[in-house]
Design a protein around this motif. Structure first.
Motif, short mmCIF file in Angstrom:
data_model
loop_
_atom_site.label_atom_id
_atom_site.label_comp_id
_atom_site.label_asym_id
_atom_site.label_seq_id
_atom_site.Cartn_x
_atom_site.Cartn_y
_atom_site.Cartn_z
N TYR A 70 0.81 -1.36 0.39
CA TYR A 70 0.05 -0.31 0.02
C TYR A 70 0.85 1.38 0.09
O TYR A 70 0.31 2.58 0.26
CB TYR A 70 -1.16 -0.35 1.53
CG TYR A 70 -1.92 -0.97 1.19
CD1 TYR A 70 -2.73 -1.09 0.60
CD2 TYR A 70 -0.88 -2.51 1.91
CE1 TYR A 70 -3.66 -2.09 1.00
CE2 TYR A 70 -2.37 -3.65 1.73
CZ TYR A 70 -3.51 -3.62 1.19
OH TYR A 70 -4.23 -4.56 1.22
N GLY A 71 2.16 1.27 -0.51
CA GLY A 71 2.92 1.87 -0.50
C GLY A 71 3.64 2.49 0.76
O GLY A 71 3.75 1.33 1.75
N GLU A 72 4.44 3.70 0.97
CA GLU A 72 5.24 3.74 2.30
C GLU A 72 4.59 4.13 3.18
O GLU A 72 3.67 5.34 3.07
CB GLU A 72 6.31 4.63 1.49
CG GLU A 72 7.43 4.15 0.96
CD GLU A 72 8.27 4.92 0.37
OE1 GLU A 72 8.66 5.94 0.89
OE2 GLU A 72 9.41 4.04 -0.24
N PRO A 73 5.22 3.65 4.76
CA PRO A 73 4.48 4.74 5.63
C PRO A 73 5.06 6.09 6.33
O PRO A 73 5.90 7.29 5.01
CB PRO A 73 4.77 3.76 6.94
CG PRO A 73 6.09 3.08 6.42
CD PRO A 73 6.08 2.70 4.92
N SER A 74 4.23 6.70 6.54
CA SER A 74 4.76 8.38 7.55
C SER A 74 6.03 8.58 6.96
O SER A 74 6.34 9.79 6.42
CB SER A 74 4.04 8.55 7.85
OG SER A 74 2.83 8.71 8.10
N THR A 75 7.00 7.46 7.96
CA THR A 75 8.60 7.90 7.70
C THR A 75 8.32 6.62 8.47
O THR A 75 8.13 5.28 8.40
CB THR A 75 8.22 9.25 8.61
OG1 THR A 75 9.97 9.06 8.58
CG2 THR A 75 8.34 8.44 9.76
N ASP A 76 10.06 6.49 8.60
CA ASP A 76 11.12 5.23 8.63
C ASP A 76 10.13 4.75 9.85
O ASP A 76 9.67 4.80 11.49
CB ASP A 76 12.07 5.06 9.06
CG ASP A 76 12.93 4.97 7.76
OD1 ASP A 76 11.89 4.86 6.65
OD2 ASP A 76 13.67 5.70 7.50
N LEU A 77 10.57 3.66 10.93
CA LEU A 77 9.59 2.97 11.60
C LEU A 77 10.54 3.15 12.66
O LEU A 77 12.34 2.96 12.49
CB LEU A 77 8.80 1.06 11.73
CG LEU A 77 8.75 1.36 10.56
CD1 LEU A 77 7.60 0.20 10.51
CD2 LEU A 77 6.79 1.87 10.98
#
Length: 287
Positions: free
Chosen positions: A29-36
């Motif tokens: 679903y794409g990349e999350p808001s930023t790195d975890l």
């Protein structure tokens, strides 16, 4: 057990963690808001995965947040419990700014968001009568009372609007007249997606201001940011207490939420769709 913490407006850095690592992920679903950011919390041994919902510098608006990527990324890391935080407006006089509320219900007024992981050949009908995990919500409320000296209110309805604009006065007056408590922009579809991923999810909402049912505000954003700073300290103290004193005998219904919800026979699900949802539905499709 792995705990995820999604930081809302004003919370862009993690809790005190050690042995941390930053994980860059991509999802179907794409990349999350930023790195975890992943690390151990204090001396508890509990692994915590932190994600600032709007990105590290609040670059992402509520409408354009990658909600599905965010929750899927947490699922990939084995998160069992998601503690979220939200900045919200008050719809009732008794809920003053800097009150912490642990809501138990949602009224969805969003319009342009993908609400489910499923589709494209697999149909899942998920129960959502109790949108927040009652077990986790009760623990958060108890933690807020023990860890802070702020006013804590348990239960209430969170009206989730599309944003990024605030509500009109007519809309706000309607929500107020219904007796609902909070208005915000981000608990949907986050809560729905967490349920579809069998995560126990609850939020701690920090009241930043009264919504416009109460009258026009000249510098609303300034007031929101001022009270959000106070709420940030109280929310972090609550979350830290909740993690440190996490009950060992909790068995949330959310952890088996997918049982009996899949309408499509496994053999009828297209291979591409099955690969995409396997981290979420895999154990049910293998039977």
């Amino acid at each position: 057990m792995t705990i995820g913490f999604i930081g809302g407006s004003g919370i862009y850095d993690a809790l005190p963690l050690h042995d941390t690592r930053t994980v860059s992920v991509d999802t179907p679903y794409g990349e999350p808001s930023t790195d975890l950011e992943i690390g151990a919390f204090g001396d508890t041994g509990e692994e915590v995965v932190f994600l600032p919902r709007h990105g590290p510098d609040h670059q992402l608006s509520p409408t354009h947040l990658p909600y599905r990527a965010n929750i899927y990324a947490l699922a990939q890391q084995g998160v069992d419990y998601v503690i979220a935080s939200n900045a919200v407006g008050s719809l009732q006089e008794e809920l003053a700014p800097e009150t912490l509320v642990i809501p138990d219900q949602i009224y969805d007024e969003t319009k342009h968001r993908e609400l489910s992981f499923y589709g494209d050949g697999v149909v899942v009908h998920q129960s959502f009568a109790e949108p927040y995990s009652p077990e986790l919500a009760a623990h958060l409320a108890e933690s807020a009372r023990e860890a802070t000296d702020t006013e804590v209110v348990e239960d209430g309805t969170y009206v989730c609007i599309e944003g990024p604009q605030y509500a009109t006065q007519a809309e706000s007056e309607f929500y107020h007249d219904q007796g609902w408590e909070l208005i915000g922009m981000t608990t949907i579809p986050e809560a729905k997606l967490a349920r579809e991923a069998e995560m126990a999810y609850a939020t701690i909402a920090g009241v930043t201001d009264y919504d416009v049912w109460r009258g026009k505000m000249d510098d609303r954003l300034g007031e929101v940011l001022e009270h959000a700073k106070h709420n940030e300290r109280a929310i972090k103290a609550t979350v830290e207490h909740a993690i440190r004193h996490f009950p060992e005998d909790v068995e949330p219904d959310a952890h088996t939420a997918l049982e009996g919800t899949i309408n499509t026979p496994a053999e009828a699900i297209p291979a591409e769709t099955r690969d995409r949802v396997d981290p979420l539905l895999g154990e049910y499709l293998d039977d």
